[in-house]
Write a protein that holds these residues in place. Structure first.
Motif, PDB file in Angstrom:
ATOM      1  N   ILE A   7      -5.036  11.123   5.743  1.00  0.00           N
ATOM      2  CA  ILE A   7      -5.764  10.955   6.999  1.00  0.00           C
ATOM      3  C   ILE A   7      -6.409  12.278   7.415  1.00  0.00           C
ATOM      4  O   ILE A   7      -7.575  12.314   7.802  1.00  0.00           O
ATOM      5  CB  ILE A   7      -4.829  10.411   8.091  1.00  0.00           C
ATOM      6  N   HIS A   8      -5.665  13.373   7.321  1.00  0.00           N
ATOM      7  CA  HIS A   8      -6.217  14.674   7.708  1.00  0.00           C
ATOM      8  C   HIS A   8      -7.323  15.124   6.755  1.00  0.00           C
ATOM      9  O   HIS A   8      -8.243  15.838   7.166  1.00  0.00           O
ATOM     10  CB  HIS A   8      -5.113  15.728   7.779  1.00  0.00           C
ATOM     11  N   LYS A   9      -7.240  14.702   5.517  1.00  0.00           N
ATOM     12  CA  LYS A   9      -8.256  15.050   4.520  1.00  0.00           C
ATOM     13  C   LYS A   9      -9.578  14.345   4.827  1.00  0.00           C
ATOM     14  O   LYS A   9     -10.647  14.868   4.548  1.00  0.00           O
ATOM     15  CB  LYS A   9      -7.738  14.654   3.134  1.00  0.00           C
ATOM     16  N   CYS A  10      -9.487  13.173   5.421  1.00  0.00           N
ATOM     17  CA  CYS A  10     -10.669  12.376   5.742  1.00  0.00           C
ATOM     18  C   CYS A  10     -11.188  12.790   7.120  1.00  0.00           C
ATOM     19  O   CYS A  10     -10.629  12.410   8.142  1.00  0.00           O
ATOM     20  CB  CYS A  10     -10.308  10.896   5.715  1.00  0.00           C
ATOM     21  N   LYS A  56     -11.073   3.871   3.371  1.00  0.00           N
ATOM     22  CA  LYS A  56     -11.568   5.213   3.667  1.00  0.00           C
ATOM     23  C   LYS A  56     -10.557   6.290   3.293  1.00  0.00           C
ATOM     24  O   LYS A  56     -10.939   7.394   2.910  1.00  0.00           O
ATOM     25  CB  LYS A  56     -11.929   5.318   5.142  1.00  0.00           C
ATOM     26  N   ILE A  57      -9.269   5.965   3.376  1.00  0.00           N
ATOM     27  CA  ILE A  57      -8.260   6.966   2.995  1.00  0.00           C
ATOM     28  C   ILE A  57      -7.742   6.704   1.571  1.00  0.00           C
ATOM     29  O   ILE A  57      -6.633   7.075   1.223  1.00  0.00           O
ATOM     30  CB  ILE A  57      -7.115   7.060   4.028  1.00  0.00           C
ATOM     31  N   ASP A  58      -8.578   6.050   0.775  1.00  0.00           N
ATOM     32  CA  ASP A  58      -8.370   5.870  -0.669  1.00  0.00           C
ATOM     33  C   ASP A  58      -7.213   4.947  -1.049  1.00  0.00           C
ATOM     34  O   ASP A  58      -6.481   5.213  -2.006  1.00  0.00           O
ATOM     35  CB  ASP A  58      -8.190   7.221  -1.372  1.00  0.00           C
ATOM     36  N   PHE A  59      -7.053   3.856  -0.314  1.00  0.00           N
ATOM     37  CA  PHE A  59      -6.135   2.800  -0.722  1.00  0.00           C
ATOM     38  C   PHE A  59      -6.962   1.570  -1.066  1.00  0.00           C
ATOM     39  O   PHE A  59      -8.051   1.376  -0.524  1.00  0.00           O
ATOM     40  CB  PHE A  59      -5.140   2.451   0.395  1.00  0.00           C
ATOM     41  N   LYS A  60      -6.428   0.736  -1.949  1.00  0.00           N
ATOM     42  CA  LYS A  60      -7.142  -0.492  -2.304  1.00  0.00           C
ATOM     43  C   LYS A  60      -7.082  -1.513  -1.178  1.00  0.00           C
ATOM     44  O   LYS A  60      -7.943  -2.366  -1.071  1.00  0.00           O
ATOM     45  CB  LYS A  60      -6.556  -1.076  -3.585  1.00  0.00           C
ATOM     46  N   GLY A  61      -6.031  -1.429  -0.367  1.00  0.00           N
ATOM     47  CA  GLY A  61      -5.888  -2.365   0.741  1.00  0.00           C
ATOM     48  C   GLY A  61      -4.659  -2.040   1.570  1.00  0.00           C
ATOM     49  O   GLY A  61      -3.970  -1.035   1.344  1.00  0.00           O
ATOM     50  N   PHE A  62      -4.371  -2.916   2.530  1.00  0.00           N
ATOM     51  CA  PHE A  62      -3.279  -2.696   3.459  1.00  0.00           C
ATOM     52  C   PHE A  62      -1.921  -2.693   2.763  1.00  0.00           C
ATOM     53  O   PHE A  62      -1.035  -1.909   3.113  1.00  0.00           O
ATOM     54  CB  PHE A  62      -3.330  -3.752   4.567  1.00  0.00           C
ATOM     55  N   ASN A  63      -1.737  -3.558   1.770  1.00  0.00           N
ATOM     56  CA  ASN A  63      -0.447  -3.598   1.072  1.00  0.00           C
ATOM     57  C   ASN A  63      -0.149  -2.287   0.346  1.00  0.00           C
ATOM     58  O   ASN A  63       0.988  -1.815   0.336  1.00  0.00           O
ATOM     59  CB  ASN A  63      -0.385  -4.774   0.097  1.00  0.00           C
ATOM     60  N   GLU A  64      -1.161  -1.684  -0.239  1.00  0.00           N
ATOM     61  CA  GLU A  64      -0.958  -0.397  -0.906  1.00  0.00           C
ATOM     62  C   GLU A  64      -0.609   0.683   0.117  1.00  0.00           C
ATOM     63  O   GLU A  64       0.237   1.544  -0.140  1.00  0.00           O
ATOM     64  CB  GLU A  64      -2.210   0.000  -1.687  1.00  0.00           C
ATOM     65  N   LEU A  65      -1.227   0.624   1.296  1.00  0.00           N
ATOM     66  CA  LEU A  65      -0.895   1.566   2.363  1.00  0.00           C
ATOM     67  C   LEU A  65       0.566   1.394   2.773  1.00  0.00           C
ATOM     68  O   LEU A  65       1.278   2.370   2.957  1.00  0.00           O
ATOM     69  CB  LEU A  65      -1.805   1.338   3.576  1.00  0.00           C
ATOM     70  N   LYS A  66       1.035   0.150   2.896  1.00  0.00           N
ATOM     71  CA  LYS A  66       2.429  -0.100   3.274  1.00  0.00           C
ATOM     72  C   LYS A  66       3.402   0.420   2.219  1.00  0.00           C
ATOM     73  O   LYS A  66       4.457   0.970   2.558  1.00  0.00           O
ATOM     74  CB  LYS A  66       2.663  -1.597   3.508  1.00  0.00           C
ATOM     75  N   ILE A  67       3.054   0.292   0.955  1.00  0.00           N
ATOM     76  CA  ILE A  67       3.908   0.813  -0.119  1.00  0.00           C
ATOM     77  C   ILE A  67       4.022   2.325  -0.013  1.00  0.00           C
ATOM     78  O   ILE A  67       5.111   2.891  -0.090  1.00  0.00           O
ATOM     79  CB  ILE A  67       3.364   0.388  -1.503  1.00  0.00           C
ATOM     80  N   GLN A  68       2.880   3.001   0.197  1.00  0.00           N
ATOM     81  CA  GLN A  68       2.900   4.461   0.341  1.00  0.00           C
ATOM     82  C   GLN A  68       3.661   4.866   1.598  1.00  0.00           C
ATOM     83  O   GLN A  68       4.394   5.842   1.593  1.00  0.00           O
ATOM     84  CB  GLN A  68       1.479   5.018   0.381  1.00  0.00           C
ATOM     85  N   LEU A  69       3.516   4.097   2.659  1.00  0.00           N
ATOM     86  CA  LEU A  69       4.223   4.376   3.903  1.00  0.00           C
ATOM     87  C   LEU A  69       5.731   4.278   3.694  1.00  0.00           C
ATOM     88  O   LEU A  69       6.492   5.113   4.171  1.00  0.00           O
ATOM     89  CB  LEU A  69       3.758   3.408   4.986  1.00  0.00           C
ATOM     90  N   THR A  70       6.167   3.282   2.949  1.00  0.00           N
ATOM     91  CA  THR A  70       7.585   3.132   2.617  1.00  0.00           C
ATOM     92  C   THR A  70       8.077   4.322   1.803  1.00  0.00           C
ATOM     93  O   THR A  70       9.159   4.858   2.054  1.00  0.00           O
ATOM     94  CB  THR A  70       7.826   1.824   1.839  1.00  0.00           C
ATOM     95  N   ASN A  71       7.278   4.757   0.844  1.00  0.00           N
ATOM     96  CA  ASN A  71       7.638   5.937   0.041  1.00  0.00           C
ATOM     97  C   ASN A  71       7.723   7.187   0.908  1.00  0.00           C
ATOM     98  O   ASN A  71       8.627   8.013   0.722  1.00  0.00           O
ATOM     99  CB  ASN A  71       6.622   6.154  -1.085  1.00  0.00           C
ATOM    100  N   ASP A  72       6.801   7.325   1.860  1.00  0.00           N
ATOM    101  CA  ASP A  72       6.829   8.479   2.760  1.00  0.00           C
ATOM    102  C   ASP A  72       8.092   8.481   3.610  1.00  0.00           C
ATOM    103  O   ASP A  72       8.719   9.526   3.797  1.00  0.00           O
ATOM    104  CB  ASP A  72       5.604   8.478   3.680  1.00  0.00           C
ATOM    105  N   ILE A  73       8.463   7.321   4.115  1.00  0.00           N
ATOM    106  CA  ILE A  73       9.681   7.215   4.938  1.00  0.00           C
ATOM    107  C   ILE A  73      10.902   7.580   4.106  1.00  0.00           C
ATOM    108  O   ILE A  73      11.777   8.323   4.560  1.00  0.00           O
ATOM    109  CB  ILE A  73       9.808   5.804   5.546  1.00  0.00           C
TER     110      ILE A  73
END
Length: 119
Positions: A7-10, A56-73
């Motif tokens: 997000i900060h990169k964008c 815009k933040i280089d994910f294919k879609g919302f599900n990929e964002l949720k997967i990365q969010l889970t990994n971040d947590i």
């Protein structure tokens, strides 16, 4: 790469996308359980705005964002309990903090050893 860094990169986010980003970063634990419809209702934006934000933040879609969010947590939780084996405490730590860190270090050592044993 962590979502916050993406997000900060964008630098060219719209006000709506900034609102989406702020909500996601502020409510990580809830967002991983939302569908795109539930998130859109929660922050009063369209599903397409959320999808555009993900792209815009280089994910294919919302599900990929949720997967990365889970990994971040998960990474955040691991970092909270991660103790440097070489320097488990500092000069500023009081005796209780030192004892607590040593306890966590011993517990982690025993768990790691147990996981290596052939049962």
């Amino acid at each position: 790469m962590q979502i916050e860094k993406r997000i900060h990169k964008c630098s060219h986010l719209t006000p709506v996308e900034n609102e989406i980003a702020y909500y996601i970063l502020s409510h990580k634990d809830e967002v991983i359980n939302y569908s795109i419809q539930e998130l859109s209702e929660q922050i009063h934006v369209s599903k397409s705005a959320i999808h555009r934000f993900c792209k815009k933040i280089d994910f294919k879609g919302f599900n990929e964002l949720k997967i990365q969010l889970t990994n971040d947590i998960s990474a955040d939780i691991y970092k909270e309990h991660d103790i440097d084996i070489n320097y488990p405490f500092t000069l500023q730590d009081n005796p209780i903090e030192i004892a607590t860190k040593l306890l966590e270090l011993y517990e982690k050592t025993i768990q790691d050893t147990l996981s290596c044993l052939d049962k």
